[in-house]
Design a protein around this motif. Structure first.
Motif, PDB file in Angstrom:
ATOM      1  N   ARG A 129      51.592  23.769  39.331  1.00 58.61           N
ATOM      2  CA  ARG A 129      52.125  22.673  38.523  1.00 58.61           C
ATOM      3  C   ARG A 129      53.648  22.664  38.627  1.00 58.61           C
ATOM      4  O   ARG A 129      54.359  23.095  37.721  1.00 58.61           O
ATOM      5  CB  ARG A 129      51.650  22.832  37.078  1.00 58.61           C
ATOM      6  N   THR A 130      54.129  22.173  39.765  1.00 56.26           N
ATOM      7  CA  THR A 130      55.565  22.163  40.018  1.00 56.26           C
ATOM      8  C   THR A 130      56.293  21.274  39.012  1.00 56.26           C
ATOM      9  O   THR A 130      55.749  20.298  38.507  1.00 56.26           O
ATOM     10  CB  THR A 130      55.866  21.674  41.445  1.00 56.26           C
ATOM     11  N   ASP A 131      57.561  21.618  38.754  1.00 59.93           N
ATOM     12  CA  ASP A 131      58.372  20.901  37.770  1.00 59.93           C
ATOM     13  C   ASP A 131      58.976  19.629  38.356  1.00 59.93           C
ATOM     14  O   ASP A 131      58.954  19.408  39.571  1.00 59.93           O
ATOM     15  CB  ASP A 131      59.509  21.799  37.277  1.00 59.93           C
ATOM     16  N   ALA A 132      59.565  18.835  37.488  1.00 60.89           N
ATOM     17  CA  ALA A 132      60.258  17.617  37.913  1.00 60.89           C
ATOM     18  C   ALA A 132      61.330  17.959  38.941  1.00 60.89           C
ATOM     19  O   ALA A 132      62.112  18.896  38.757  1.00 60.89           O
ATOM     20  CB  ALA A 132      60.896  16.935  36.706  1.00 60.89           C
ATOM     21  N   TYR A 163      56.729  30.808  34.810  1.00 57.81           N
ATOM     22  CA  TYR A 163      57.421  29.532  34.645  1.00 57.81           C
ATOM     23  C   TYR A 163      58.921  29.702  34.913  1.00 57.81           C
ATOM     24  O   TYR A 163      59.584  30.542  34.303  1.00 57.81           O
ATOM     25  CB  TYR A 163      57.180  28.996  33.235  1.00 57.81           C
ATOM     26  N   ASN A 164      59.435  28.925  35.851  1.00 58.71           N
ATOM     27  CA  ASN A 164      60.850  28.937  36.258  1.00 58.71           C
ATOM     28  C   ASN A 164      61.280  30.237  36.944  1.00 58.71           C
ATOM     29  O   ASN A 164      62.481  30.463  37.150  1.00 58.71           O
ATOM     30  CB  ASN A 164      61.782  28.679  35.065  1.00 58.71           C
ATOM     31  N   THR A 189      69.075  29.238  35.167  1.00 57.99           N
ATOM     32  CA  THR A 189      67.983  28.628  35.927  1.00 57.99           C
ATOM     33  C   THR A 189      68.575  27.658  36.940  1.00 57.99           C
ATOM     34  O   THR A 189      69.229  26.683  36.569  1.00 57.99           O
ATOM     35  CB  THR A 189      67.023  27.876  34.990  1.00 57.99           C
ATOM     36  N   CYS A 214      58.009  13.327  37.616  1.00 59.08           N
ATOM     37  CA  CYS A 214      58.185  14.239  36.479  1.00 59.08           C
ATOM     38  C   CYS A 214      57.291  15.462  36.650  1.00 59.08           C
ATOM     39  O   CYS A 214      56.591  15.879  35.721  1.00 59.08           O
ATOM     40  CB  CYS A 214      57.864  13.517  35.175  1.00 59.08           C
ATOM     41  N   GLY A 215      57.293  16.005  37.857  1.00 64.85           N
ATOM     42  CA  GLY A 215      56.486  17.177  38.152  1.00 64.85           C
ATOM     43  C   GLY A 215      55.124  16.814  38.711  1.00 64.85           C
ATOM     44  O   GLY A 215      54.836  15.660  39.047  1.00 64.85           O
ATOM     45  N   PRO A 251      66.383  22.153  40.088  1.00 65.61           N
ATOM     46  CA  PRO A 251      65.067  22.029  40.726  1.00 65.61           C
ATOM     47  C   PRO A 251      65.088  21.522  42.160  1.00 65.61           C
ATOM     48  O   PRO A 251      64.197  21.856  42.946  1.00 65.61           O
ATOM     49  CB  PRO A 251      64.331  21.040  39.814  1.00 65.61           C
ATOM     50  N   THR A 299      53.792  11.195  37.601  1.00 62.87           N
ATOM     51  CA  THR A 299      53.685  12.509  38.229  1.00 62.87           C
ATOM     52  C   THR A 299      52.919  12.408  39.543  1.00 62.87           C
ATOM     53  O   THR A 299      52.231  11.413  39.808  1.00 62.87           O
ATOM     54  CB  THR A 299      52.964  13.513  37.313  1.00 62.87           C
ATOM     55  N   LYS A 328      56.643  31.337  27.626  1.00 68.95           N
ATOM     56  CA  LYS A 328      55.611  30.416  27.160  1.00 68.95           C
ATOM     57  C   LYS A 328      54.666  31.217  26.268  1.00 68.95           C
ATOM     58  O   LYS A 328      54.198  32.282  26.674  1.00 68.95           O
ATOM     59  CB  LYS A 328      54.849  29.810  28.341  1.00 68.95           C
TER      60      LYS A 328
END
Length: 250
Positions: free
Chosen positions: A50-53, A193-194, A231, A16-17, A234, A26, A160
């Motif tokens: 902090r990479t995403d899932a 972010y993204n 987007t 989960c990231g 991932p 994680t 954010k």
């Protein structure tokens, strides 16, 4: 007390990231447990990105502090015997105690992989995004070139509340196709972010012919997330490298 820097590679499929969270396992959580087991005391590492899932990494960076005497370059080997097969330390070294992987000036490179063929390839489903239709790679490359330089990337970010500065500098982009695989690489001093996934989603719209390449300049100027493409998923994204030009250990 010594500060140790780790180069961390992982397949993000089952995580989960990066960042520890209450809702799922994680990469950082697993690494913290391996460090704590190795040194027989609770250790929490600090990560650079902090990479995403579902997002992968070849060269994320983490640091931790320890008073153990184990040679710094041997820590990578010791950790790898305690980590699952989808996480591997690529190197370990001692760094100055004031080095911080996230708040120090960096140069980051990401790669997004697009599998462009008539039928999906199940053996590559976990590290690329599949698109079955034709894509104009030259148009996508031209569109990506407009991102180079210092710009406000508000249109290419998921908002954010805590982020007020959306200006970033992109040093280089490249987009190449070899056989059925398109590789989009982007290097900059930081990413929102993204941001890379939204840029990729926009380039896909250009490749499909829905946007002209020059649309990217219009999207940048608008500073409006609704102007950009979707987007991208991932699994196609990999954090390739993080460099710290101001530090001698580079």
């Amino acid at each position: 007390m010594r500060r140790i820097k780790l180069i961390v590679a992982y397949d993000g499929t089952n995580y989960c990231g990066w960042q520890v969270q209450p809702n799922g396992i994680t990469v950082q959580e697993v690494l913290n447990q391996a460090l704590s087991d190795l040194f027989a005391k609770k250790i929490a590492c600090i990560g650079a990105s902090r990479t995403d899932a579902g997002v992968h990494a070849l060269g994320n960076v983490a640091v931790f502090d320890t008073d153990a005497r184990m040679p710094a370059d041997r820590i990578a080997f010791a950790l790898n015997t305690r980590l699952p097969a989808d996480i591997r330390i690529q190197g370990s070294s001692e760094v100055p105690p004031d080095f911080h992987p996230r708040f120090t000036a960096t140069v980051k490179t990401y790669e997004y992989r697009i599998l462009n063929r008539t039928f999906a390839d199940p053996t590559r489903r976990l590290n690329s995004y599949f698109w079955y239709g034709p894509l104009d790679v030259d148009a996508m490359r031209q569109a990506a070139s407009y991102l180079v330089g210092m710009h406000d990337f508000k249109s290419f970010a998921t908002a954010k509340p805590e982020v007020t500065d959306t200006v970033r500098t992109i040093y280089e982009t490249s987009l190449e196709k070899e056989d059925d695989l398109i590789r989009f690489r982007i290097t900059g001093n930081g990413f929102l972010y993204n941001m890379v996934r939204i840029i990729t989603g926009t380039l896909l719209e250009v490749g499909k012919g829905d946007y002209p390449p020059e649309k990217v300049k219009e999207i940048l100027a608008a500073k409006d997330r609704k102007m950009a493409g979707a987007t991208a998923r991932p699994e196609g994204l990999t954090l390739v490298q993080i460099r710290y030009p101001e530090w001698d250990f580079e």
